[in-house]
Design a protein around this motif. Structure first.
Motif, short mmCIF file in Angstrom:
data_model
loop_
_atom_site.label_atom_id
_atom_site.label_comp_id
_atom_site.label_asym_id
_atom_site.label_seq_id
_atom_site.Cartn_x
_atom_site.Cartn_y
_atom_site.Cartn_z
N LYS A 1 0.82 -1.20 0.00
CA LYS A 1 0.00 0.00 0.00
C LYS A 1 0.86 1.26 0.00
O LYS A 1 0.48 2.30 -0.56
N GLY A 2 2.03 1.18 0.64
CA GLY A 2 2.95 2.31 0.65
C GLY A 2 3.47 2.66 -0.73
O GLY A 2 3.91 3.80 -0.97
N PHE A 3 3.41 1.70 -1.65
CA PHE A 3 3.83 1.94 -3.03
C PHE A 3 2.63 2.24 -3.93
O PHE A 3 2.78 2.30 -5.16
N GLY A 4 1.46 2.41 -3.33
CA GLY A 4 0.28 2.75 -4.11
C GLY A 4 -0.29 1.58 -4.89
O GLY A 4 -0.92 1.78 -5.93
N MET A 5 -0.12 0.36 -4.38
CA MET A 5 -0.59 -0.83 -5.08
C MET A 5 -2.00 -1.21 -4.62
O MET A 5 -2.42 -0.90 -3.50
N HIS A 6 -2.72 -1.91 -5.48
CA HIS A 6 -4.01 -2.50 -5.15
C HIS A 6 -3.74 -3.92 -4.68
O HIS A 6 -3.06 -4.70 -5.38
N VAL A 7 -4.23 -4.29 -3.51
CA VAL A 7 -3.89 -5.57 -2.89
C VAL A 7 -5.09 -6.51 -2.89
O VAL A 7 -6.17 -6.17 -2.41
N ILE A 8 -4.87 -7.70 -3.45
CA ILE A 8 -5.86 -8.77 -3.40
C ILE A 8 -5.30 -9.88 -2.53
O ILE A 8 -4.15 -10.31 -2.71
N CYS B 1 -5.41 -3.26 4.96
CA CYS B 1 -4.64 -2.96 3.74
C CYS B 1 -4.91 -3.94 2.59
O CYS B 1 -4.27 -3.86 1.54
N VAL B 2 -5.85 -4.86 2.76
CA VAL B 2 -6.24 -5.76 1.68
C VAL B 2 -7.54 -5.25 1.08
O VAL B 2 -8.55 -5.13 1.77
#
Length: 341
Positions: free
Chosen positions: A174-181, A193-194
């Motif tokens: 999330k710190g890298f601006g990613m979408h987490v599944i 954060c998921v």
């Protein structure tokens, strides 16, 4: 209560355990010379193992469980207990009513950081560009496919196994601006954060959405070599795969074929398959197909946990397990002997 340390403990470590445990606890450890202090031999501990009430350590010499008829608890200083399953200790523990605990979560941040290092190293072609810089090589033409970096921001990362480690990976991502599944056995359990959680039965549909996939799932009878040809085929050809859990989760042959054919963009791992004698032949502890030598592979060898403060935390958490047992309290890191974690 008699506690047997299954390693050549320092005086400071023994004193720490004595101070933490109830008054009168006898704490013993192997004595004499050693090659690696974090292990011991049968002869090192035979005398003390016979009447020990508790074990704590990283290894168990062959034959020791059979002579340790009084032992009531093992505080295993690892997160995974699949090694114990392989030597039959979990079955023995179930038969005798021995409690087994681990230190799951103790190295979660360190392993998650290593996982993100792998993600970045693959995406940014770290090894390729480091070597090129050492050789004073200039990449040309500009923005060529062979040397252009991938991005993390706005991309999708799939975390397979959202436990202590997987949860920290999600937080880092999330710190890298990613979408987490996330994918886990119980998809109803929320995780910070998921963005969306899925069950193992949805794994292949999740894989098709991901730009990065990180395996952080325990190695059990259900997950042994569960990631094979079908799972790799479900991934994007542009995707990266990272394994920071156990080497035997991934089938080596389809992985090798995908990495050498362009079907998979890259792979990173801290763990490699273990071809143990009795389960496979010939026995080996490195990839049979030398995957670690491929140009689109980044690897370390069981180094995720080798970080500042980890040794002290392992012992601290392992001793907490023994204290809880000695005081008759609920064991917060008790192993489910049926599930194997």
């Amino acid at each position: 209560m008699k506690v047997l340390c299954l390693w050549h403990s320092s005086e400071g470590e023994i004193d720490y355990i004595k101070r933490a445990m109830p008054s009168g606890t006898d704490v013993v450890a192997p004595q004499g010379e050693y090659f690696s202090r974090f292990e011991c031999t049968y002869s090192d501990i035979e005398r003390d193992a016979v009447d020990a009430d508790a074990f704590i350590g990283w290894t168990i010499p062959e034959g020791i469980p059979e002579i340790s008829r009084k032992v009531k608890i093992l505080s295993w200083l690892h997160s995974g207990v699949d090694d114990l399953a392989e030597i039959g200790f979990l079955t023995l523990a179930k038969q005798r009513g021995i409690k087994v605990t681990n230190i799951r979560g103790a190295n979660a941040v360190a392993v998650a950081e290593q996982a993100m290092m792998f993600v970045l190293a693959l995406a940014k072609k770290t090894l390729l560009k480091h070597q090129a810089a050492r050789e004073n090589k200039v990449f040309f033409p500009l923005f060529g496919d062979e040397h252009r970096s991938a991005m993390l921001n706005g991309r999708i990362i799939g975390v397979i196994g959202v436990g202590s480690i997987g949860s920290h990976i999600a937080k880092c991502a999330k710190g890298f601006g990613m979408h987490v599944i996330g994918v886990r056995r119980n998809k109803e359990r929320p995780a910070e954060c998921v963005d969306s959680m899925h069950g193992l039965d949805e794994l292949r549909s999740v894989l098709g959405k991901c730009d990065y996939v990180v395996l952080a799932i325990p190695n059990t009878s259900e997950t042994f070599q569960f990631f094979g040809r079908a799972e790799i085929a479900a991934m994007k050809p542009s995707a990266f795969l990272v394994n920071i859990a156990r080497g035997n989760l991934v089938q080596e042959k389809p992985l090798y074929e995908a990495l050498t054919s362009g079907r998979l963009r890259g792979f990173a791992a801290d763990v490699w398959p273990s071809y143990a004698f009795g389960r496979s032949f010939p026995a080996a502890y490195v990839p049979r197909l030398q995957i670690q030598t491929l140009p689109n592979v980044v690897y370390s060898k069981d180094q995720c946990h080798d970080a500042d403060g980890m040794l002290e935390r392992y012992i601290e958490w392992g001793v907490e397990n023994l204290v809880q047992f000695a005081q008759g309290r609920s064991l917060t890191r008790d192993i489910n002997l049926d599930l194997g974690y």
